[in-house]
Design an enzyme around this catalytic site. Structure first.
Site, PDB file in Angstrom:
ATOM      1  N   GLU A  68      -4.419   3.837  -5.451  1.00 30.38           N
ATOM      2  CA  GLU A  68      -3.201   3.189  -5.946  1.00 30.38           C
ATOM      3  C   GLU A  68      -2.327   2.694  -4.807  1.00 30.38           C
ATOM      4  O   GLU A  68      -1.760   1.597  -4.874  1.00 30.38           O
ATOM      5  CB  GLU A  68      -2.426   4.160  -6.834  1.00 30.38           C
ATOM      6  N   ASP A  87      -4.549   9.613  -4.104  1.00 37.64           N
ATOM      7  CA  ASP A  87      -4.452   9.022  -2.773  1.00 37.64           C
ATOM      8  C   ASP A  87      -2.984   8.950  -2.379  1.00 37.64           C
ATOM      9  O   ASP A  87      -2.089   8.969  -3.232  1.00 37.64           O
ATOM     10  CB  ASP A  87      -5.101   7.651  -2.723  1.00 37.64           C
TER      11      ASP A  87
END
Length: 454
Positions: free
Chosen positions: A156, A92
């Protein structure tokens, strides 16, 4: 066996690495469905899973984590009796911010000035490619000498804790003798660095309400309390005149005793404008690695274009507080919340929502695995010795892993050196750093396996 075949193999793999990073960067995998479709993250996760399967990983799985995102797991068995190493990255990314400010499209990997530009190129899609390169080089030169687990996180950057919660509920999944977190970076390009500390973080949204509805600023301004003005005053209370973070009860004078960051280098890396002062007190290293730092990362207010002469009835801001090792993120959250409630002016109604939290982390760089890493860096970066530094960012999973596996050694390396401009526009990765760190990781895995035979 010498290191030459490893370096030659990885050099030969770099065109493939660029092609793969191009594919991975193309996914707009911001783990916030309010900004980008969830399907973009799901497609990126599928790509990562397919890449692991292509490298003969077993038990490849898309893990549905409690925050609604997916992490990707795979296991590559090594020789009998070999230690297990967990390799971490995340797929991500941060949102691109103002896409018009990028010199090339943020989700199209573009080569310019000897670097590869694109959102996630360094943080941390490049980190996943680094892991693949290291493993491929070992497979081409005698085989991977350890058992390998790979975990690629899907949220994250949002700090929502999905993978941490999943790991705590399935503690056997990520168990390993050593963990390599591929999400930090060298102190500067060409200087091999392991990260010794990470600041934790807490993320809060604060809302102020002062009126039942907006009012005409000419008719009521000067007496009616404006929520936006109240918010400005509240946010100003979080910093002293010199810019030092001032949250009631929070310690702000800790000192850093390791590698120092010269102010001139920092000004250049941070691209501080001429004549503009740095904020805070103490050394630069004190300020960015050893002390808390508050940042207003978003504020809801009327844009300049289309603004009307109105007093605002409500205002909202999002606040990030970085928490250094030695302080507890949960306690910092309580202190920040109390500060916001007590400093709101004019009796404004205050509501505070926590949207993210992660504890700070300190690695034991005297552990044996660091000897193997130092040897690897010495070969991959001829003439340079391994350095250790702090990092102002947060990787909440580190503390979770340290708690679950207290005997495991945790090392932090990666591609996010200052020129990478992670989280900013025009993020990029140095292909030379990608190549050298892939060599480093491959040599580390070989060195580490040999050390465990003794």
């Amino acid at each position: 066996m010498t290191a030459r075949p490893i370096s030659e193999t990885i050099a030969s793999l770099m065109p493939r690495a660029k092609a793969e990073l191009t594919e991975l960067v193309a996914f707009r995998s911001v783990a916030d469905p309010a900004q980008f479709p969830k399907s973009e993250c799901e497609a990126a996760a599928d790509w990562v899973a397919d890449a692991l399967r292509a490298e003969d990983f077993q038990d490849v799985a898309l893990l549905d984590t409690p925050d609604g995102t997916r992490s990707v797991y795979g296991f590559l068995p090594g020789p009998a009796g070999a230690p297990t190493v967990l390799l971490y990255a995340h797929y991500d990314v941060q949102p691109p911010l103002d896409e018009s400010a990028w010199l090339s499209p943020p989700f199209e990997l573009t080569e310019r000035d000897g670097r590869w530009f694109g959102r996630g190129a360094a943080d941390c899609k490049g980190g996943f490619i680094m892991h693949l390169l290291a493993l491929r080089a070992l497979k081409a030169n005698g085989g991977v000498p350890v058992s390998v687990k790979v975990i690629a996180e899907g949220s994250e950057e949002q700090g929502t804790g999905g993978l941490e919660q999943y790991a705590e509920a399935h503690p056997e999944l990520l168990a390993a003798d050593t963990v390599v977190i591929g999400d930090t970076g060298n102190f500067r390009v060409g200087l091999p660095t392991v990260t010794a500390t990470l600041r934790g973080m807490t993320m809060l949204r604060v809302r102020l309400d002062t009126l039942e509805g907006n009012l005409h600023s000419g008719q009521f301004g000067g007496a009616a309390p404006d929520a936006l003005a109240a918010m400005i005053q509240l946010l100003a209370s979080l910093r002293a005149e010199d810019g030092t973070t001032t949250v009631d009860g929070l310690t702000t004078d800790t000192e850093w005793d390791g590698l120092q960051y010269p102010e001139g280098e920092f000004r250049k890396d941070a691209k501080v404008l001429d004549g503009v002062e740095l904020i805070g007190s103490g050394s630069v290293a004190d300020r960015i690695w050893a002390r808390p730092a508050v940042t207003v990362i978003g504020i809801d207010c009327p844009p300049v274009v289309g603004a009307t002469p109105s007093l605002q009835a409500s205002a909202r801001a999002q606040i990030s507080l970085r928490v250094p090792p030695g302080q507890d993120a949960a306690e910092a959250t309580k202190l920040l919340t109390a500060h916001l409630r007590s400093h709101a002016p004019w009796g404004a109604r205050v509501s505070v929502e926590q949207v993210g939290q992660g504890q700070p982390f300190r690695a034991d760089i005297t552990s044996p695995a660091y000897t193997s890493m130092a040897e690897a860096m010495r070969v991959a970066y001829p003439g340079e010795e391994m350095q250790s530094s702090g990092m102002g960012g947060s990787i909440p999973l580190c503390n979770t892993l340290a708690g679950l596996y207290p005997e495991a050694e945790i090392l932090l390396i990666g591609l996010s050196e200052p020129e990478a401009q992670i989280h900013a526009v025009n993020e990029s990765v140095s292909p030379e750093e990608l190549e050298r760190l892939s060599v480093t990781e491959a040599l580390f895995l070989r060195n580490y396996a040999e050390s465990k035979k003794v």
